[in-house]
Design a protein around this motif. Structure first.
Motif: not given
Length: 227
Positions: A49, A82, A85, A125
């Motif tokens: 990230f 991101e 993730l 997130i």
């Protein structure tokens, strides 16, 4: 600014308690990039990230003919990569420093360990990823349905909101961006975007010199987006 104070201003972390911010800070790596340096390349193994601490970063995809298409331009506090993730895939695009930049990086394993202990971080997130998905969907719709004038107006309005700085007579887009960069962001050629900008300047909607663009009339610029 202390690291914890800085993390408070990143949307994905801003509502977290000091102890949670401290946990994030402990696993954050800081890297510095000079202008035009590549942060990561499309296809490379995903490391983690990322977020912009200072400077500006562009996210790009390369077409088969070698042309660069800018997906997004990011400034301080904004996050990228991101999508990796909980997914051990490669980077889906290339990121490049548009100016000297400082980037915070949290490796996947480290962030997943922190997230496993704090559901609020996981929720933030998810929110950020949802907003980015919506942005991507809107951009696809715009590219499909709008002409070049409307797309250019939309991009200029967004850049003005993100990076605008009041100057006498208008708002200057405070970002070092070439005509080719803008054309890539709009999804057209440099010659076409230059003609569009010249038309807007003639209509006294914008003004420009070299790589600087000033929005003179935001209301009229908004009407272009309706074409």
């Amino acid at each position: 600014m202390l690291e914890l104070e800085y993390l408070k201003h990143i949307p994905i972390f801003e509502e977290l308690a000091p102890a949670d911010l401290a946990a994030i800070s402990q696993v954050t790596i800081e890297r510095r990039y000079r202008k035009n340096m590549i942060i990561f390349m499309e296809g490379e193994p995903g490391e983690g990230f990322h977020y912009v601490k200072s400077g500006k970063v562009k996210i790009v995809k390369m077409a088969q003919d070698g042309r660069e298409h800018i997906i997004n331009i990011l400034g301080p506090g904004e996050v990228f990569a991101e999508v990796l993730l909980f997914n051990r895939g490669p980077y889906p695009a290339t990121s490049v420093a548009m100016e000297d930049s400082v980037i915070g990086i949290i490796k996947n394993n480290d962030l997943e360990n922190v997230v496993a202990e704090n559901s609020r971080i996981a929720l933030h997130i998810i929110r950020v990823m949802s907003k980015k998905l919506l942005h991507a969907q809107l951009k696809i719709k715009t590219l499909a349905l709008s002409d070049t004038l409307a797309r250019t107006a939309q991009i200029l309005s967004r850049l003005s909101q993100q990076y605008g700085r009041p100057v006498p007579g208008g708002v200057q887009i405070d970002i070092d961006m070439t005509r080719q960069d803008l054309a890539n962001l709009v999804g057209t050629t440099r010659e076409t975007v230059s003609r569009v900008l010249s038309s807007m300047k003639k209509d006294k909607v914008i003004d420009f010199a070299e790589q600087q663009i000033v929005i003179l009339d935001e209301n009229r610029l908004a009407r272009y987006r309706e074409f």
